[in-house]
Scaffold this motif. Structure first.
Motif, PDB file in Angstrom:
ATOM      1  N   VAL A 243     -18.848 -20.277  28.468  1.00  0.00           N
ATOM      2  CA  VAL A 243     -17.812 -19.864  27.515  1.00  0.00           C
ATOM      3  C   VAL A 243     -16.564 -20.693  27.805  1.00  0.00           C
ATOM      4  CG1 VAL A 243     -16.351 -17.975  26.704  1.00  0.00           C
ATOM      5  CG2 VAL A 243     -18.729 -17.516  27.365  1.00  0.00           C
ATOM      6  N   CYS A 244     -16.035 -21.370  26.795  1.00  0.00           N
ATOM      7  CA  CYS A 244     -14.897 -22.278  26.988  1.00  0.00           C
ATOM      8  C   CYS A 244     -13.660 -21.768  26.252  1.00  0.00           C
ATOM      9  CB  CYS A 244     -15.244 -23.680  26.484  1.00  0.00           C
ATOM     10  SG  CYS A 244     -16.635 -24.439  27.355  1.00  0.00           S
ATOM     11  N   ALA A 245     -12.483 -22.097  26.799  1.00  0.00           N
ATOM     12  CA  ALA A 245     -11.217 -21.609  26.257  1.00  0.00           C
ATOM     13  C   ALA A 245     -10.693 -22.457  25.101  1.00  0.00           C
ATOM     14  CB  ALA A 245     -10.167 -21.531  27.370  1.00  0.00           C
ATOM     15  N   SER A 246     -11.408 -23.514  24.719  1.00  0.00           N
ATOM     16  CA  SER A 246     -11.042 -24.293  23.531  1.00  0.00           C
ATOM     17  C   SER A 246     -12.268 -25.073  23.085  1.00  0.00           C
ATOM     18  CB  SER A 246      -9.880 -25.259  23.822  1.00  0.00           C
ATOM     19  OG  SER A 246     -10.332 -26.392  24.551  1.00  0.00           O
ATOM     20  N   ASP A 247     -12.222 -25.563  21.850  1.00  0.00           N
ATOM     21  CA  ASP A 247     -13.345 -26.370  21.347  1.00  0.00           C
ATOM     22  C   ASP A 247     -13.475 -27.718  22.065  1.00  0.00           C
ATOM     23  OD1 ASP A 247     -14.115 -24.379  19.608  1.00  0.00           O
ATOM     24  OD2 ASP A 247     -13.022 -25.205  17.896  1.00  0.00           O
ATOM     25  N   PRO A 248     -12.367 -28.447  22.319  1.00  0.00           N
ATOM     26  CA  PRO A 248     -12.527 -29.696  23.079  1.00  0.00           C
ATOM     27  C   PRO A 248     -13.151 -29.479  24.459  1.00  0.00           C
ATOM     28  CG  PRO A 248     -10.414 -29.695  21.966  1.00  0.00           C
ATOM     29  CD  PRO A 248     -10.997 -28.322  21.776  1.00  0.00           C
ATOM     30  N   LEU A 249     -12.797 -28.385  25.129  1.00  0.00           N
ATOM     31  CA  LEU A 249     -13.439 -28.075  26.411  1.00  0.00           C
ATOM     32  C   LEU A 249     -14.939 -27.886  26.221  1.00  0.00           C
ATOM     33  CD1 LEU A 249     -10.930 -25.515  28.040  1.00  0.00           C
ATOM     34  CD2 LEU A 249     -11.342 -27.883  28.747  1.00  0.00           C
ATOM     35  N   ALA A 250     -15.327 -27.215  25.127  1.00  0.00           N
ATOM     36  CA  ALA A 250     -16.747 -26.961  24.852  1.00  0.00           C
ATOM     37  C   ALA A 250     -17.492 -28.266  24.566  1.00  0.00           C
ATOM     38  CB  ALA A 250     -16.887 -25.990  23.675  1.00  0.00           C
ATOM     39  N   ASP A 275     -12.639 -22.611  16.579  1.00  0.00           N
ATOM     40  CA  ASP A 275     -13.302 -23.080  15.356  1.00  0.00           C
ATOM     41  C   ASP A 275     -12.389 -24.052  14.627  1.00  0.00           C
ATOM     42  OD1 ASP A 275     -15.384 -23.447  13.617  1.00  0.00           O
ATOM     43  OD2 ASP A 275     -14.734 -21.858  12.251  1.00  0.00           O
ATOM     44  N   SER A 276     -11.983 -25.093  15.359  1.00  0.00           N
ATOM     45  CA  SER A 276     -11.129 -26.121  14.768  1.00  0.00           C
ATOM     46  C   SER A 276     -11.957 -27.046  13.893  1.00  0.00           C
ATOM     47  CB  SER A 276     -10.400 -26.889  15.873  1.00  0.00           C
ATOM     48  OG  SER A 276     -11.266 -27.191  16.938  1.00  0.00           O
ATOM     49  N   ALA A 277     -11.271 -27.995  13.257  1.00  0.00           N
ATOM     50  CA  ALA A 277     -11.906 -28.852  12.255  1.00  0.00           C
ATOM     51  C   ALA A 277     -13.114 -29.601  12.826  1.00  0.00           C
ATOM     52  CB  ALA A 277     -10.880 -29.856  11.719  1.00  0.00           C
ATOM     53  N   SER A 287     -21.253 -23.375  18.339  1.00  0.00           N
ATOM     54  CA  SER A 287     -20.972 -21.940  18.272  1.00  0.00           C
ATOM     55  C   SER A 287     -19.592 -21.723  18.895  1.00  0.00           C
ATOM     56  CB  SER A 287     -22.015 -21.132  19.048  1.00  0.00           C
ATOM     57  OG  SER A 287     -23.286 -21.237  18.453  1.00  0.00           O
ATOM     58  N   THR A 288     -18.738 -20.978  18.221  1.00  0.00           N
ATOM     59  CA  THR A 288     -17.365 -20.836  18.701  1.00  0.00           C
ATOM     60  C   THR A 288     -16.763 -19.540  18.182  1.00  0.00           C
ATOM     61  OG1 THR A 288     -15.222 -21.990  18.824  1.00  0.00           O
ATOM     62  CG2 THR A 288     -16.404 -22.145  16.746  1.00  0.00           C
ATOM     63  N   VAL A 289     -15.631 -19.165  18.745  1.00  0.00           N
ATOM     64  CA  VAL A 289     -14.921 -17.969  18.295  1.00  0.00           C
ATOM     65  C   VAL A 289     -13.717 -18.420  17.477  1.00  0.00           C
ATOM     66  CG1 VAL A 289     -13.766 -15.846  18.973  1.00  0.00           C
ATOM     67  CG2 VAL A 289     -15.674 -16.704  20.351  1.00  0.00           C
ATOM     68  N   ARG A 290     -13.693 -18.022  16.230  1.00  0.00           N
ATOM     69  CA  ARG A 290     -12.695 -18.529  15.275  1.00  0.00           C
ATOM     70  C   ARG A 290     -11.371 -17.769  15.377  1.00  0.00           C
ATOM     71  NH1 ARG A 290     -15.007 -18.133   9.612  1.00  0.00           N
ATOM     72  NH2 ARG A 290     -16.001 -20.115  10.201  1.00  0.00           N
ATOM     73  N   GLN A 291     -10.297 -18.526  15.558  1.00  0.00           N
ATOM     74  CA  GLN A 291      -8.962 -17.933  15.422  1.00  0.00           C
ATOM     75  C   GLN A 291      -8.628 -17.832  13.932  1.00  0.00           C
ATOM     76  OE1 GLN A 291      -5.525 -18.564  17.948  1.00  0.00           O
ATOM     77  NE2 GLN A 291      -6.490 -20.427  18.738  1.00  0.00           N
ATOM     78  N   PRO A 292      -8.064 -16.704  13.477  1.00  0.00           N
ATOM     79  CA  PRO A 292      -7.671 -16.602  12.059  1.00  0.00           C
ATOM     80  C   PRO A 292      -6.352 -17.335  11.821  1.00  0.00           C
ATOM     81  CG  PRO A 292      -7.195 -14.541  13.194  1.00  0.00           C
ATOM     82  CD  PRO A 292      -7.847 -15.447  14.208  1.00  0.00           C
ATOM     83  N   ILE A 293      -6.414 -18.658  11.771  1.00  0.00           N
ATOM     84  CA  ILE A 293      -5.214 -19.498  11.735  1.00  0.00           C
ATOM     85  C   ILE A 293      -4.344 -19.198  10.515  1.00  0.00           C
ATOM     86  CG2 ILE A 293      -4.417 -21.890  11.624  1.00  0.00           C
ATOM     87  CD1 ILE A 293      -7.105 -22.625  12.970  1.00  0.00           C
ATOM     88  N   GLU A 294      -4.970 -19.054   9.366  1.00  0.00           N
ATOM     89  CA  GLU A 294      -4.213 -18.815   8.130  1.00  0.00           C
ATOM     90  C   GLU A 294      -3.378 -17.535   8.246  1.00  0.00           C
ATOM     91  OE1 GLU A 294      -3.125 -19.811   4.169  1.00  0.00           O
ATOM     92  OE2 GLU A 294      -4.601 -20.913   5.338  1.00  0.00           O
ATOM     93  N   ALA A 295      -4.025 -16.451   8.643  1.00  0.00           N
ATOM     94  CA  ALA A 295      -3.320 -15.162   8.747  1.00  0.00           C
ATOM     95  C   ALA A 295      -2.250 -15.205   9.827  1.00  0.00           C
ATOM     96  CB  ALA A 295      -4.324 -14.042   9.042  1.00  0.00           C
TER      97      ALA A 295
END
Length: 336
Positions: A243-250, A275-277, A287-295
């Motif tokens: 489990v990684c704390a960011s997508d680049p780490l993953a 869940d970045s671009a 597989s990642t955990v998405r931050q609700p960036i828009e909200a």
């Protein structure tokens, strides 16, 4: 105060009473005179009253720690768009190694008489980092909103993705696939969101009747290379799920597995965070955990605008629910 009124009145050629009405937002003054008084304040080097600050350009500082992680440009796009809808202009401030510091940017923004500042990641998220420039903003009554961490001792409103829920979702996903040796790649020890993720991981492991060994937690700088180095150590310790704390780490963790001749997800499963671009375009898709960036971005702007308009906002933290996005980087572990 009296000396300031007299100097401004003389500069503009109006009475001190007129200057006082402008400074206190009272009616009975033409727009042309009002603008002349505000310009005179600037020319004479006086600070505008809080309610008039930034009115000249209606600028808002948007301070980001970097642009290499796609999550930060994503936040900038949402926040910048929401600010523009409110008639505010974002001033993007991005730190670079050996370049302008966050404290330098704050000095610059204060000189520009900004209406407020949004921090999306940065030194405030590091408990042991210098925080003097944040106190400077508080002393000047500049509206501030923080994203994804708060500062102890300062009542700035904060908008955060719920780190505990994010880790619970990722951990339970890996556990449900049959992974028993799960490791974490987190940011530095004083990184507040990483601290929260670690606490949550220990709690969810304990709830499942397990413990999270210290050797299954590795710290890293937030980069692909950092993720690769950290994951290499976890793989040496027999971990099958990371489990990684960011997508680049993953993405770094996936590279580490491949360098060791391990297939993802057949032999090692990896979960990111943000869940970045383009994370659905990686191989395998992450597989990642998405931050609700828009909200989150829109909420940050709403909180900032409320402060700019003089509305009292309850200090504290708004927690937004993340969402697990299952793609191709996770699968049941191979059995020997």
């Amino acid at each position: 105060m009296t000396r300031r009124l007299a100097q401004v009145a003389k500069k503009v050629g109006v009475s001190e009473a007129t200057v006082s009405r402008v400074l206190n937002g009272k009616p009975g003054v033409s727009e042309a005179t009002r603008q002349s008084v505000l310009t005179a304040l600037d020319v004479l080097g006086y600070e505008r009253p809080t309610q008039l600050r930034g009115e000249r350009a209606r600028l808002v500082g948007l301070v980001l720690p970097e642009l290499q992680n796609p999550i930060f440009p994503a936040f900038a796009e949402v926040i910048g768009g929401a600010l523009a809808q409110q008639g505010l202009t974002p001033v993007l401030c991005t730190q670079t190694k050996g370049g302008v510091s966050e404290a330098d940017y704050v000095d610059l923004l204060l000189q520009q008489q900004v209406s407020g500042v949004v921090f999306a990641g940065g030194l405030f998220a590091q408990a042991d980092a210098p925080h003097d420039h944040y106190h400077q903003l508080a002393e000047r009554n500049i509206p501030v909103v923080l994203i994804n961490a708060s500062i102890k001792g300062l009542d700035f409103p904060c908008v955060s993705c719920d780190d505990a829920v994010a880790v619970e979702q990722a951990w339970r996903h890996l556990a449900s696939l049959g992974h028993e040796r799960i490791g974490l790649v987190l940011g530095p020890e004083d990184h507040v969101p990483s601290r929260r993720k670690l606490e949550a991981a220990r709690a969810v492991a304990e709830a499942a009747g397990r413990t999270l060994p210290d050797e299954h937690v590795v710290r890293s700088i937030f980069s692909l290379e950092g993720g690769q180095a950290a994951a290499t150590r976890l793989l040496e310790r027999g971990v099958t799920g990371i489990v990684c704390a960011s997508d680049p780490l993953a993405l770094g963790a996936i590279r580490a597995a491949r360098r060791r001749g391990l297939a993802v997800p057949a032999q090692v499963s990896v979960v990111g965070f943000d869940d970045s671009a383009f994370m659905n375009c990686t191989e395998p898709p992450l597989s990642t955990v998405r931050q609700p960036i828009e909200a989150m971005g829109r909420a940050a702007v709403e909180l900032l605008c409320a402060q700019i308009q003089g509305t009292r906002t309850d200090p504290g933290e708004l927690l937004f629910e993340p969402e697990l996005v299952v793609r191709g980087s996770t699968a049941p572990p191979q059995t020997a």
